[in-house]
Scaffold this active site. Structure first.
Site, PDB file in Angstrom:
ATOM      1  N   GLU A 113       4.022   0.073   4.871  1.00 39.65           N
ATOM      2  CA  GLU A 113       4.497  -0.946   6.617  1.00 39.65           C
ATOM      3  C   GLU A 113       4.679  -2.177   6.449  1.00 39.65           C
ATOM      4  O   GLU A 113       5.352  -2.870   7.521  1.00 39.65           O
ATOM      5  CB  GLU A 113       3.608  -0.840   7.144  1.00 39.65           C
ATOM      6  CG  GLU A 113       3.160   1.049   7.836  1.00 39.65           C
ATOM      7  CD  GLU A 113       2.203   1.932   6.457  1.00 39.65           C
ATOM      8  OE1 GLU A 113       2.702   3.030   6.519  1.00 39.65           O
ATOM      9  OE2 GLU A 113       1.744   0.608   5.919  1.00 39.65           O
ATOM     10  N   HIS A 125       2.093   7.535  -6.709  1.00 42.93           N
ATOM     11  CA  HIS A 125       2.337   7.280  -5.639  1.00 42.93           C
ATOM     12  C   HIS A 125       2.229   5.642  -5.821  1.00 42.93           C
ATOM     13  O   HIS A 125       3.206   4.852  -4.824  1.00 42.93           O
ATOM     14  CB  HIS A 125       0.817   7.688  -4.711  1.00 42.93           C
ATOM     15  CG  HIS A 125       1.075   6.872  -3.405  1.00 42.93           C
ATOM     16  ND1 HIS A 125       0.315   6.125  -2.698  1.00 42.93           N
ATOM     17  CD2 HIS A 125       1.890   7.076  -2.083  1.00 42.93           C
ATOM     18  CE1 HIS A 125       0.398   6.007  -1.891  1.00 42.93           C
ATOM     19  NE2 HIS A 125       1.494   6.654  -1.265  1.00 42.93           N
ATOM     20  N   VAL A 167      -1.561  -3.714  -3.504  1.00 46.25           N
ATOM     21  CA  VAL A 167      -1.333  -1.660  -4.180  1.00 46.25           C
ATOM     22  C   VAL A 167      -2.094  -1.389  -5.687  1.00 46.25           C
ATOM     23  O   VAL A 167      -1.716  -2.587  -6.430  1.00 46.25           O
ATOM     24  CB  VAL A 167       0.778  -1.572  -4.464  1.00 46.25           C
ATOM     25  CG1 VAL A 167       0.373  -0.120  -4.463  1.00 46.25           C
ATOM     26  CG2 VAL A 167       0.841  -1.578  -2.852  1.00 46.25           C
TER      27      VAL A 167
END
EC number: 2.5.1.78
Length: 181
Positions: A63, A93, A86
């Site tokens: 986001e 993913h 991350v």
């Protein structure tokens, strides 16, 4: 010929925004602490109740580009710092998120003319993330420093060339109530 180089002399004059992902908050909060330490040491008041730095918390790194873009389009900021983490898991993913976040942040900076520091760690495991967020060094500091240098550099270039940052919506039409400021 001119030589342009950012400095940290007038950093106290900058208005900044920091976008932080909440996912992997243990890491992201450490990155934020390093970022705020750097800003403070360069004369920027990092207090969320102050007037120099605004903070936007988002659910996760994916986001970050949308919120960074919306903040950049206001025209209020000299630079934006994006912080997130991350961490690779067992599925693809990680690859999708890491790639899209990097592309989104880069595209936003290019489209708006606002420097955006990419402070999203992309690592294989939590240990690597923690090493980069404070155990060995805190890259939050480096990302803030990069934003300050780029804000200074862009001010130099604009003052010489007369260029102003773009405040348009290059990817989609502006909403009818969008004031652009």
């Amino acid at each position: 010929m001119a030589v342009f180089e950012g400095s940290f002399v007038n950093a106290s004059q900058f208005r900044l925004a920091v976008v932080i992902g909440r996912f992997n908050d243990l890491v992201c909060e450490k990155l934020l602490a390093g970022c705020q330490d750097c800003l403070k040491r360069h004369g920027v008041d990092p207090d969320p109740q102050g007037t120099q730095v605004d903070y936007a918390w988002v659910p996760g790194s994916f986001e970050i580009p949308l919120v960074a873009r919306q903040l950049a389009l206001t025209g209020r900021y000299d630079a934006i710092i994006c912080l997130g983490a991350v961490i690779r898991g067992q599925t693809p993913h990680f690859d999708y998120v890491a790639s899209e976040v990097a592309k989104g942040v880069a595209a936003t900076s290019l489209q708006t003319g606002i420097p955006i520091a990419f402070g999203v760690l992309t690592v294989d495991n939590l240990q690597q993330a923690l090493e980069r967020a404070g155990i060995k060094s805190n890259l939050g500091w480096n990302y803030a420093l990069s934003a300050l240098e780029m804000a200074s550099l862009m001010h130099q270039i604009r003052s010489t060339t007369g260029e102003v940052p773009r405040q348009t919506l290059p990817l989609a039409a502006a909403p009818s109530n969008f004031a652009g400021t």
